[in-house]
Every structure is written in structure tokens, then in C-alpha cells.
Design an enzyme around this catalytic site. Structure first.
Site, short mmCIF file in Angstrom:
data_model
loop_
_atom_site.label_atom_id
_atom_site.label_comp_id
_atom_site.label_asym_id
_atom_site.label_seq_id
_atom_site.Cartn_x
_atom_site.Cartn_y
_atom_site.Cartn_z
N ARG A 1 -47.85 -2.61 63.94
CA ARG A 1 -46.57 -2.45 63.23
C ARG A 1 -45.75 -3.72 63.40
O ARG A 1 -45.09 -4.19 62.47
CB ARG A 1 -45.79 -1.23 63.76
CG ARG A 1 -44.37 -1.18 63.23
CD ARG A 1 -43.68 0.17 63.38
NE ARG A 1 -43.97 0.87 64.61
CZ ARG A 1 -43.52 0.53 65.83
NH1 ARG A 1 -42.74 -0.53 65.98
NH2 ARG A 1 -43.84 1.23 66.89
N TYR B 1 -33.20 -1.78 38.10
CA TYR B 1 -34.41 -0.95 38.08
C TYR B 1 -34.02 0.45 38.57
O TYR B 1 -33.29 0.58 39.56
CB TYR B 1 -35.48 -1.60 38.99
CG TYR B 1 -36.55 -0.63 39.39
CD1 TYR B 1 -37.38 -0.05 38.43
CD2 TYR B 1 -36.73 -0.26 40.72
CE1 TYR B 1 -38.35 0.87 38.80
CE2 TYR B 1 -37.70 0.66 41.09
CZ TYR B 1 -38.50 1.23 40.12
OH TYR B 1 -39.45 2.13 40.48
N ASP C 1 -33.67 -9.98 43.14
CA ASP C 1 -34.95 -9.29 42.92
C ASP C 1 -35.71 -10.14 41.91
O ASP C 1 -35.37 -10.19 40.73
CB ASP C 1 -34.69 -7.87 42.41
CG ASP C 1 -35.98 -7.08 42.22
OD1 ASP C 1 -37.03 -7.71 41.98
OD2 ASP C 1 -35.93 -5.84 42.28
N LYS D 1 -46.21 -5.79 41.45
CA LYS D 1 -46.21 -6.30 40.07
C LYS D 1 -46.96 -7.64 40.00
O LYS D 1 -48.13 -7.69 40.31
CB LYS D 1 -44.76 -6.38 39.58
CG LYS D 1 -43.95 -5.10 39.85
CD LYS D 1 -44.52 -3.92 39.12
CE LYS D 1 -43.92 -2.56 39.37
NZ LYS D 1 -43.03 -2.27 40.44
#
Ligand SMILES: Cc1ncc(COP(=O)(O)O)c(C=O)c1O
Length: 387
Positions: A55, A108, A181, A206
Site C-alpha cells: 500500500r 465531469y 483535470d 482514458k
């Protein structure tokens, strides 16, 4: 590749080499998938290369994070399990209850939902403002309370463009940070940190991943103090990608430059075809001189991207019919993969904002133009438009 070498290298060289040296034991040219949760210590506290638990850090993820920092021209990159996980981690790293964030008025949908339905309940306020209007963003800032100005550019699905340099100045004047973003543009077309932004954010699902086979997110920052806070929260909150996902995302990143050029070539061919079609009333693409954000986009983007939206004369009925009739463009949400996608924002990605100020026109169709043969994409749209 050494940091000094990476700093001077071109985009594609950084995307392929930065963040990783061939494995010292085997010479593996590609970062191995380190499917391990823990690491042998050489005596208590004797960590090898700083690895103690996956982690906190995993070598497959470290390689991806180094490459992300290099392509975004930042100091540190951080990979997450999704774009929204990256967003949530950033908000908790930087904001406290009572703080305020300015967000795009056409953010978004998932980002809007995160602010509106989740963060607000924890005392983080937000106000929407159009990213294309610097004065409106300035007016939305609450002096002393606004910690972040958060933009997307280009936005989804209307492809509005925000002036990163001007908005960074506005944010900094108010003592806030600018978050960009950069999902739609990708770091190949636009590097917000080089234009004054403080954080570049991605849904790597994306264009960075680019093959619609992995969900992920990223934050890249310049300031080392901010990096410290983000890194602390990445570990403390734990929304990290596993090594298989980090591997896939990194593999995608290596070909981002050549893919983006083809996405742009194909988008331009599609835009040209749609612009001359009698059933199309408006084509929305930042590369078109009549697009209101064209001049800013031309200044801050290398090219104009693979996303194209357009409106049809036959209203919602024709838009829905077109979505049904394409054979190469696949009807689906998401974007940025090698395959072309078509969607009806009003009924799909933006259905949740129907009836609000964020409602999108019913005759709007959004394309994520892939990297197939351009003539096949144009022919597919031609038959779907009923020619
Ligand atoms: C612009 C933008 N930002 C953030 C996200 C959220 O990313 P993810 O779906 O990887 O959580 C998306 C997803 O569609 C997006 O399009």
C-alpha cells in the site's frame, strides 16, 4: 533513465524511459509486475529500496509514478485506483471542513457528484463557475475560504476551454491552488504544471491507459511540501492501484504520443466531414477557428484532441438513431481508448444533470474518436447520419 537525462528528453523518450532502469538482477526492460504485498527486511527496519508494504509503495507502481511525473513535467507523481480516488485523496490532503472549492459548471458528472453528495457532507463547500470565463471564476472565489480552483480543460461534453495561465494567476492571488483535470487533453497535448497549475489530475482510465482495459487515476505536483501531503494521504487512505493495473497503465503511457497524434488526425477528418454535412447543425471542437476557446487552446495545447461533439438537425430522435446505427463507433460511455465510441450525453453520461443548469442539449452526440482507419470512421458516420 536518470532524472537529469529525463529533464532534457522529448515527450516520447520520457514516456518510454523515465521512472525505470532495466531491472538490476535480470535486465528486464519492462518493469516486472511485483505481485507481492510485503517485502523481506534485512534486520528490523532494514528495508531494501524503501519497500516494506505494497500500500505504501510497490516497484511496479513506483515505475509508473516516475513516468507520470516526467510526462507531466512535475516533481512527483502518485497513482490511484481510479480518477475519483485521486480526486478524493487530493481533497482530503489539502482541504479541511469549512473550506471551499470552485469547480467547473460543466464538471465531469462523477466529479460533480463527489463534491455535491460526498464532500459537502463533510463540510467542504463548492461553487460552480464556467472555466472559459476568468472573471466568473474570480467572482466565485470566497476570499480566505477557497483552497482550490478546480478546472477541466477541455470540458465534457461541450469542450469548453479554460486559460490555465490566467486561472493559475487568479487562484494564486487568492491564496488558492489551481488543480487541472488533464484527462481530456492528456500530458502529450497539454502540461498544466508548466503553465502555472499546482496539480495535474488524471483519470488514467482514458488516454493515458488508452486501451479501455484498466481503471486508474493520477496526481502530479511540483511542490515538494504538497507532494509530502499527497503521499501521506495516498498511504493513509490506501486507494492505490495494484501492480497489474499499474503495469497496464504504464504500458499504455509509453505509446501515448503516437496514439494521440492519430486520435487528433482522425478527429480532424471527422470534424471536416461533419462540418460539411447538411444534417449537422453545429460541430464542437477546439480546433475549429469559430470555437470560442480556439485561441486559448491553440496557445496551451499541442493539438486539439480526439473528442468531438456535434448537434443534429433532426433533434433528439436523430441523435438517438445515429447512436443506434453506427457500426465502427461503439455505443458506450468512457473515452480515450483506441476504439471509437459514440454516446448521447443527454441520456447517458449527463442524464443525472437533466433539469439543472448543467443540462446538455438533447440533439447532442459525443464522439471519442479512436485510432482506426480514418476513412472507415467517416464512412460509418455517413451511413449512420442516413446518407
Ligand atoms: C474528466 C474526468 N475526470 C475524472 C474522471 C473520473 O475517473 P475514473 O472514472 O477513473 O474514476 C473521469 C471519468 O470519466 C473523467 O472523464
Amino acid at each position: 533513465m536518470s532524472q537529469e537525462h529525463a529533464d532534457k528528453a522529448g515527450f516520447e523518450t520520457r514516456a518510454i524511459h523515465a521512472g525505470y532502469e532495466p531491472d538490476p538482477t535480470t535486465g528486464a526492460v519492462i518493469p516486472p509486475i511485483f505481485a507481492t504485498s510485503t517485502y523481506k527486511q534485512d534486520g528490523v527496519g532494514g528495508l531494501r529500496g524503501g519497500y516494506e508494504y505494497s500500500r505504501s509503495a510497490n516497484p511496479t507502481r513506483t515505475a509508473l509514478e516516475g513516468a507520470l511525473a516526467a510526462v507531466e513535467e512535475g516533481e512527483r507523481g502518485f497513482a490511484f485506483a481510479s480518477g475519483l480516488a485521486a480526486e478524493d485523496t487530493l481533497l482530503r490532503a489539502v482541504c479541511r471542513p469549512g473550506d471551499h472549492v470552485v469547480i467547473p459548471d460543466d464538471a465531469y458528472g462523477g466529479t460533480h457528484r463527489l463534491f455535491d453528495k460526498v464532500e459537502q457532507a463533510w463540510g467542504l463547500a463548492h461553487s460552480p463557475a464556467p472555466v472559459s470565463d476568468v472573471d466568473a471564476v474570480r467572482s466565485a472565489i470566497r476570499p480566505g475560504q477557497t483552497r482550490l480552483v478546480w478546472i477541466e480543460t477541455p470540458t465534457n461534453p461541450l469542450l469548453n476551454v479554460g486559460d490555465i495561465e490566467a486561472l493559475a494567476a487568479v487562484a494564486h492571488e487568492a491564496g488558492a491552488l489551481l488543480v487541472v483535470d488533464n484527462t481530456f487533453a492528456s500530458p502529450y497535448l497539454q502540461t498544466p504544471l508548466a503553465l502555472g497549475a499546482d496539480v495535474a489530475l488524471h483519470s488514467t482510465t482514458k488516454y493515458v491507459g488508452g486501451h479501455s482495459d484498466v481503471v486508474g487515476g493520477a496526481l502530479v505536483v511540483r511542490d515538494l511540501e504538497l507532494a509530502e501531503q499527497v503521499g501521506y494521504h495516498q498511504n493513509a487512505m490506501g486507494a492505490v492501484p495494484g501492480p497489474f493495473d499499474a503495469f497496464l497503465t504504464h504500458r499504455g503511457l509509453k505509446t501515448l504520443g503516437v496514439r494521440m497524434d492519430r486520435h487528433c488526425d482522425n478527429a480532424e477528418a471527422v470534424v471536416e466531414f461533419l462540418s460539411g454535412h447538411e444534417a449537422v447543425t453545429q460541430v464542437i471542437y477546439p480546433g475549429l477557428p469559430e470555437h470560442p476557446g480556439h485561441a486559448v487552446a491553440a496557445r496551451q495545447m499541442r493539438r486539439f484532441g480526439g473528442m468531438v461533439s456535434f448537434r443534429v438537425a433532426g433533434g433528439e430522435e436523430q441523435a438517438l438513431r445515429l447512436c443506434d446505427r453506427t457500426r465502427v463507433f461503439i455505443l458506450g460511455e468512457s473515452l480515450g481508448g483506441v476504439e471509437s465510441l459514440v454516446e448521447h450525453p443527454g441520456r447517458m453520461t449527463h442524464a443525472s444533470v437533466a433539469g439543472t443548469d448543467l443540462e446538455v442539449p438533447a440533439d447532442l452526440v459525443r464522439l471519442s474518436v479512436g485510432i482506426e482507419t480514418a476513412a472507415d470512421l467517416v464512412a460509418d458516420l455517413q451511413q449512420a447520419l442516413g446518407d
